[in-house]
Design a protein around this motif. Structure first.
Motif, short mmCIF file in Angstrom:
data_model
loop_
_atom_site.label_atom_id
_atom_site.label_comp_id
_atom_site.label_asym_id
_atom_site.label_seq_id
_atom_site.Cartn_x
_atom_site.Cartn_y
_atom_site.Cartn_z
N TRP A 194 -13.68 -17.31 1.47
CA TRP A 194 -13.58 -15.86 1.66
C TRP A 194 -14.97 -15.23 1.78
N ALA A 195 -15.89 -15.65 0.92
CA ALA A 195 -17.25 -15.11 0.95
C ALA A 195 -17.94 -15.45 2.26
N ASP A 196 -17.78 -16.70 2.72
CA ASP A 196 -18.39 -17.11 3.98
C ASP A 196 -17.80 -16.34 5.16
N GLU A 197 -16.49 -16.14 5.14
CA GLU A 197 -15.82 -15.45 6.23
C GLU A 197 -16.29 -14.00 6.33
N HIS A 198 -16.60 -13.40 5.19
CA HIS A 198 -16.99 -12.00 5.15
C HIS A 198 -18.51 -11.78 5.17
N ALA A 199 -19.28 -12.83 5.31
CA ALA A 199 -20.72 -12.72 5.14
C ALA A 199 -21.41 -11.92 6.23
N ALA A 200 -21.07 -12.17 7.49
CA ALA A 200 -21.87 -11.62 8.59
C ALA A 200 -21.21 -10.47 9.34
N VAL A 201 -19.89 -10.45 9.43
CA VAL A 201 -19.23 -9.49 10.32
C VAL A 201 -18.32 -8.52 9.56
N TYR A 202 -18.42 -8.50 8.26
CA TYR A 202 -17.60 -7.62 7.43
C TYR A 202 -18.16 -6.21 7.41
N ASP A 203 -17.27 -5.22 7.56
CA ASP A 203 -17.64 -3.81 7.46
C ASP A 203 -16.52 -3.09 6.72
N PRO A 204 -16.76 -2.65 5.49
CA PRO A 204 -15.68 -2.03 4.70
C PRO A 204 -15.11 -0.77 5.33
N ALA A 205 -15.86 -0.11 6.20
CA ALA A 205 -15.38 1.13 6.81
C ALA A 205 -14.21 0.90 7.77
N VAL A 206 -14.10 -0.32 8.29
CA VAL A 206 -13.01 -0.63 9.24
C VAL A 206 -12.11 -1.72 8.65
N TYR A 207 -11.93 -1.64 7.33
CA TYR A 207 -11.16 -2.65 6.61
C TYR A 207 -10.29 -1.92 5.57
N PRO A 208 -9.41 -1.00 6.01
CA PRO A 208 -8.61 -0.24 5.06
C PRO A 208 -7.48 -1.07 4.43
N VAL A 209 -7.36 -0.94 3.11
CA VAL A 209 -6.32 -1.62 2.35
C VAL A 209 -5.48 -0.54 1.67
N ALA A 210 -4.16 -0.68 1.70
CA ALA A 210 -3.27 0.31 1.09
C ALA A 210 -2.62 -0.27 -0.16
N TRP A 211 -2.73 0.49 -1.26
CA TRP A 211 -2.16 0.09 -2.55
C TRP A 211 -1.08 1.08 -2.95
N ASP A 212 0.07 0.55 -3.35
CA ASP A 212 1.17 1.38 -3.82
C ASP A 212 1.09 1.47 -5.34
N PRO A 213 0.63 2.61 -5.91
CA PRO A 213 0.45 2.70 -7.37
C PRO A 213 1.76 2.73 -8.14
N VAL A 214 2.83 3.14 -7.49
CA VAL A 214 4.13 3.18 -8.17
C VAL A 214 4.68 1.77 -8.37
N ALA A 215 4.65 0.99 -7.29
CA ALA A 215 5.15 -0.38 -7.35
C ALA A 215 4.13 -1.36 -7.93
N GLY A 216 2.85 -0.93 -7.95
CA GLY A 216 1.80 -1.80 -8.46
C GLY A 216 1.54 -3.00 -7.56
N ARG A 217 1.52 -2.76 -6.24
CA ARG A 217 1.29 -3.85 -5.30
C ARG A 217 0.66 -3.31 -4.03
N PHE A 218 0.09 -4.23 -3.25
CA PHE A 218 -0.49 -3.84 -1.97
C PHE A 218 0.62 -3.65 -0.94
N ALA A 219 0.42 -2.64 -0.08
CA ALA A 219 1.41 -2.32 0.95
C ALA A 219 0.99 -2.82 2.32
N GLY A 220 -0.31 -2.91 2.57
CA GLY A 220 -0.75 -3.35 3.89
C GLY A 220 -2.26 -3.39 4.00
N MET A 221 -2.72 -3.86 5.15
CA MET A 221 -4.17 -4.03 5.32
C MET A 221 -4.48 -4.17 6.81
N VAL A 222 -5.64 -3.68 7.19
CA VAL A 222 -6.19 -3.90 8.53
C VAL A 222 -7.61 -4.41 8.37
N ARG A 223 -7.95 -5.40 9.20
CA ARG A 223 -9.30 -5.97 9.14
C ARG A 223 -9.89 -6.02 10.54
#
Length: 247
Positions: free
Chosen positions: A141-170
């Motif tokens: 995971w660290a190697d995959e994200h080392a050079a081309v990772y940009d958090p601004a275009v990597y939104p992750v959605a968390w559902d606080p009611v269910a306590g789980r992730f709902a989706g992700m774009v990378r």
């Protein structure tokens, strides 16, 4: 002919010297991939017999490389899956609203913890055609994200009611231009517009930066992703064949 392993590659030598190599990668889903040079059927068959005597060997070929596919077939490879290459206009998805994300917490992976997001990513990838059984290590995971990772275009959605992730774009910010690496909604959230809304979040950032198109790949059997890419104005521009040789 003598075949020996040297780090991540196998070398074949005869009395004249080096006659061929195979570079090998054991992917996190358990598949063993190999790339051969030169692409000679007899040589490849001999290398495969040493590389993986008791498990399949996979490789990739561009859909237009029919000569390569024929030589791989002569070495015992058969087609297993097909992946389309797409190009997407940024403008279409950038205009989609975020209504489907109401009530969710949306942010980059760091907001939730990289290791927690990695485990969610494992579950998502393991559910994608061609990636069944995916389990990555923290090092991968660290190697995959080392050079081309940009958090601004990597939104992750968390559902606080269910306590789980709902989706992700990378989106990977590679040198040649943005590449969409993943767009997904977890199973309980599919069909609710979550993946599309997250794609809009990432693509608005790309639009603000002046990008006009994004490239991506999609398994030809993944009808849900294909429909979303078509909705985003995507066009198929090519493809890749995954081939497998069984021992």
């Amino acid at each position: 002919m003598e075949i020996k392993q040297i780090e991540d590659r196998w070398e074949a030598r005869d009395s004249t010297g080096l006659v061929g190599t195979a570079h090998v990668w054991d992917r996190p889903d358990g598949k063993r991939f190999a790339w051969f040079d030169p692409v000679d059927a007899e040589l490849i068959a001999a290398l495969c017999a040493r590389i993986s005597a008791h498990r399949p060997v996979h490789t990739l070929a561009d859909v237009h490389e029919t000569g390569l596919q024929r030589r791989l077939a002569a070495a015992g490879f058969v087609g297993e899956r097909y992946e389309h290459d797409w190009t997407l206009p940024v403008a279409t998805a950038a205009g989609w609203d975020e209504a489907a994300l109401a009530g969710f917490v949306v942010g980059p992976p760091e907001r939730f913890g990289m290791d927690v997001v990695r485990r969610f990513d494992d579950a998502v990838r393991a559910d994608i055609p061609g990636l069944r059984g995916w389990r990555s290590s923290a090092e991968f995971w660290a190697d995959e994200h080392a050079a081309v990772y940009d958090p601004a275009v990597y939104p992750v959605a968390w559902d606080p009611v269910a306590g789980r992730f709902a989706g992700m774009v990378r989106v990977w910010m590679v040198e040649s231009g943005p590449r969409l690496g993943l767009v997904c909604a977890a199973r309980p959230y599919r069909g609710r517009g979550v993946a599309a809304a997250l794609l809009g979040v990432a693509f608005r950032v790309l639009r603000e930066r002046g990008h006009t198109k994004v490239v991506t790949e999609c398994d030809s059997a993944n009808m849900g992703s294909k429909a979303l890419l078509e909705k985003a104005g995507g066009t198929i521009i090519g493809g890749t064949v995954e081939l497998v040789r069984h021992p």
